[in-house]
Scaffold this active site. Structure first.
Site, short mmCIF file in Angstrom:
data_model
loop_
_atom_site.label_atom_id
_atom_site.label_comp_id
_atom_site.label_asym_id
_atom_site.label_seq_id
_atom_site.Cartn_x
_atom_site.Cartn_y
_atom_site.Cartn_z
N SER A 1 0.76 -1.27 -0.06
CA SER A 1 -0.27 0.18 0.02
C SER A 1 1.48 0.98 -0.14
O SER A 1 0.92 1.96 -0.49
CB SER A 1 -1.21 0.42 0.65
OG SER A 1 -2.22 -0.77 1.09
N LYS B 1 -7.34 -6.80 10.52
CA LYS B 1 -8.77 -6.21 9.69
C LYS B 1 -10.47 -6.87 11.00
O LYS B 1 -11.54 -5.75 10.50
CB LYS B 1 -9.11 -7.07 8.63
CG LYS B 1 -8.39 -7.16 7.46
CD LYS B 1 -8.63 -7.92 6.61
CE LYS B 1 -7.32 -7.02 5.58
NZ LYS B 1 -7.54 -7.76 3.94
N ASP C 1 -11.91 -5.40 -0.02
CA ASP C 1 -10.69 -6.64 -0.49
C ASP C 1 -12.51 -7.42 -1.26
O ASP C 1 -12.10 -7.53 -2.67
CB ASP C 1 -10.63 -7.73 0.47
CG ASP C 1 -9.76 -6.86 1.32
OD1 ASP C 1 -8.80 -6.19 0.50
OD2 ASP C 1 -9.76 -7.16 2.81
N GLY D 1 -11.19 -22.82 1.02
CA GLY D 1 -10.25 -22.30 2.75
C GLY D 1 -12.11 -21.17 3.35
O GLY D 1 -12.78 -20.74 2.46
N GLY E 1 -10.76 -15.64 7.33
CA GLY E 1 -12.10 -13.49 7.24
C GLY E 1 -11.38 -13.74 4.82
O GLY E 1 -12.17 -12.85 5.00
N ALA E 2 -10.77 -13.83 4.87
CA ALA E 2 -10.16 -13.52 3.18
C ALA E 2 -11.77 -14.52 2.20
O ALA E 2 -12.30 -13.70 1.05
CB ALA E 2 -8.98 -14.01 2.18
N LEU F 1 -17.81 -28.28 2.00
CA LEU F 1 -17.28 -29.56 1.09
C LEU F 1 -16.13 -29.56 1.62
O LEU F 1 -15.57 -28.61 2.22
CB LEU F 1 -17.57 -29.84 -0.01
CG LEU F 1 -18.82 -29.62 -0.82
CD1 LEU F 1 -18.79 -29.48 -2.31
CD2 LEU F 1 -19.56 -30.74 -0.45
N LEU G 1 -6.11 -15.96 -4.65
CA LEU G 1 -5.92 -14.57 -3.60
C LEU G 1 -4.18 -14.45 -4.04
O LEU G 1 -3.74 -13.05 -3.83
CB LEU G 1 -6.51 -14.29 -2.73
CG LEU G 1 -8.02 -14.91 -2.52
CD1 LEU G 1 -8.41 -14.60 -1.28
CD2 LEU G 1 -8.24 -14.33 -4.37
N TYR H 1 -0.60 -13.58 -4.29
CA TYR H 1 0.64 -12.84 -5.89
C TYR H 1 1.86 -12.91 -5.76
O TYR H 1 1.97 -12.99 -6.60
CB TYR H 1 0.26 -11.37 -5.91
CG TYR H 1 0.03 -10.46 -4.65
CD1 TYR H 1 1.28 -10.11 -4.36
CD2 TYR H 1 -0.17 -10.70 -3.71
CE1 TYR H 1 1.59 -9.18 -3.85
CE2 TYR H 1 -0.41 -9.91 -2.14
CZ TYR H 1 0.74 -9.12 -2.81
OH TYR H 1 0.98 -8.20 -0.80
#
Length: 251
Positions: free
Chosen positions: A16, A66, A102, A131, A134-135, A162, A210, A212
């Site tokens: 950022s 977060k 996000d 997963g 939080g994401a 699942l 997600l 990178y």
């Protein structure tokens, strides 16, 4: 000078700060705008930041704060409340407002990357969210806004979810979007990947990671090896940053 910042701990590497510092330079705002890193071990230290920087306009929030930041804000946007996490704060007249960009970053980049590779949100297309951290909640919100049905996949599945072993050919016949929201494959443990049968994937599938770093994860490599298309999360990072900027500037 208008001040912006990133709240998190630790902040050894800050996307950022570099992103917005460069943005200020490109917009000719580097004499009037600055972006700082605020390493906070405890979220209650946020009040000290507000007191010290009377010109604070907004902040980004990263791990591990977060969720915790929500308790010390004056107001939280309903979408962020539903997701259960805030990654963008607007400061106006000494009041603080929390948002989640996000899900916007993921949604907009996913649509863009799929279009680039010839995919569309055709009727009947559903998603698997790998997963349940939080994401994953931001990803679920993005799919809700797109009208895409989704199912969570977890090592310890709750009701309606699942297990990885239950991701069969039959499931993948209708769930043609797969999103890795786990840290599996992130640098430095780059050889890891979610435990699905990649041989069941094919040209009908689009796999979004997600992560990178690295730019080409093992999840992406194995998906492409089976004939699927794939993308990483760098575009999401850029898109969520731009969404934060829009909130701060009212654009």
């Amino acid at each position: 000078m208008a001040t912006f910042g990133l709240i998190g701990y630790p902040l050894s590497h800050s996307f950022s700060r570099g992103y917005f510092t460069e943005k200020f330079q490109q917009l000719g705002l580097d004499d009037t705008h600055k972006y700082l890193n605020f390493e906070l071990t405890n979220i209650n230290q946020f009040k000290k930041i507000l007191d010290e920087y009377s010109d604070l306009v907004g902040c980004n929030v990263t791990i591990p704060h977060k969720r915790a930041i929500m308790a010390v804000l004056d107001e939280v946007d309903p979408v962020a409340e539903r997701i259960g996490a805030v990654n963008t704060i607007l400061v106006r007249d000494r009041r603080t407002y929390g948002y989640n960009t996000d899900y916007l970053g993921f949604r907009d980049d996913l649509v863009h990357r799929m279009a680039e590779q010839g995919f569309s949100f055709a009727r009947g297309r559903a998603a698997l969210i790998l997963g349940t951290g939080g994401a994953s909640l931001a990803v679920a919100e993005a799919f809700r806004s797109l009208g895409v049905p989704y199912t969570f996949v977890s090592r310890k599945p709750a009701v309606g979810q699942l297990s990885y072993g239950a991701v069969t050919a039959e499931v993948l016949a209708t769930h043609t979007l797969l999103v890795n929201t786990t840290p599996l494959g992130m640098y430095p443990r780059v050889d890891a990947a979610p435990d699905i049968n990649y041989e069941l994937l094919g040209p009908a599938h689009f796999c979004y990671d997600l992560i990178y770093n690295p730019a080409e994860t093992t999840f992406m490599q194995r998906a492409r090896g089976a004939g699927a298309q794939a993308a990483n999360g760098l575009g999401m990072l850029h898109q969520q940053a731009e969404a934060s900027w829009a909130i701060w500037t009212g654009e």
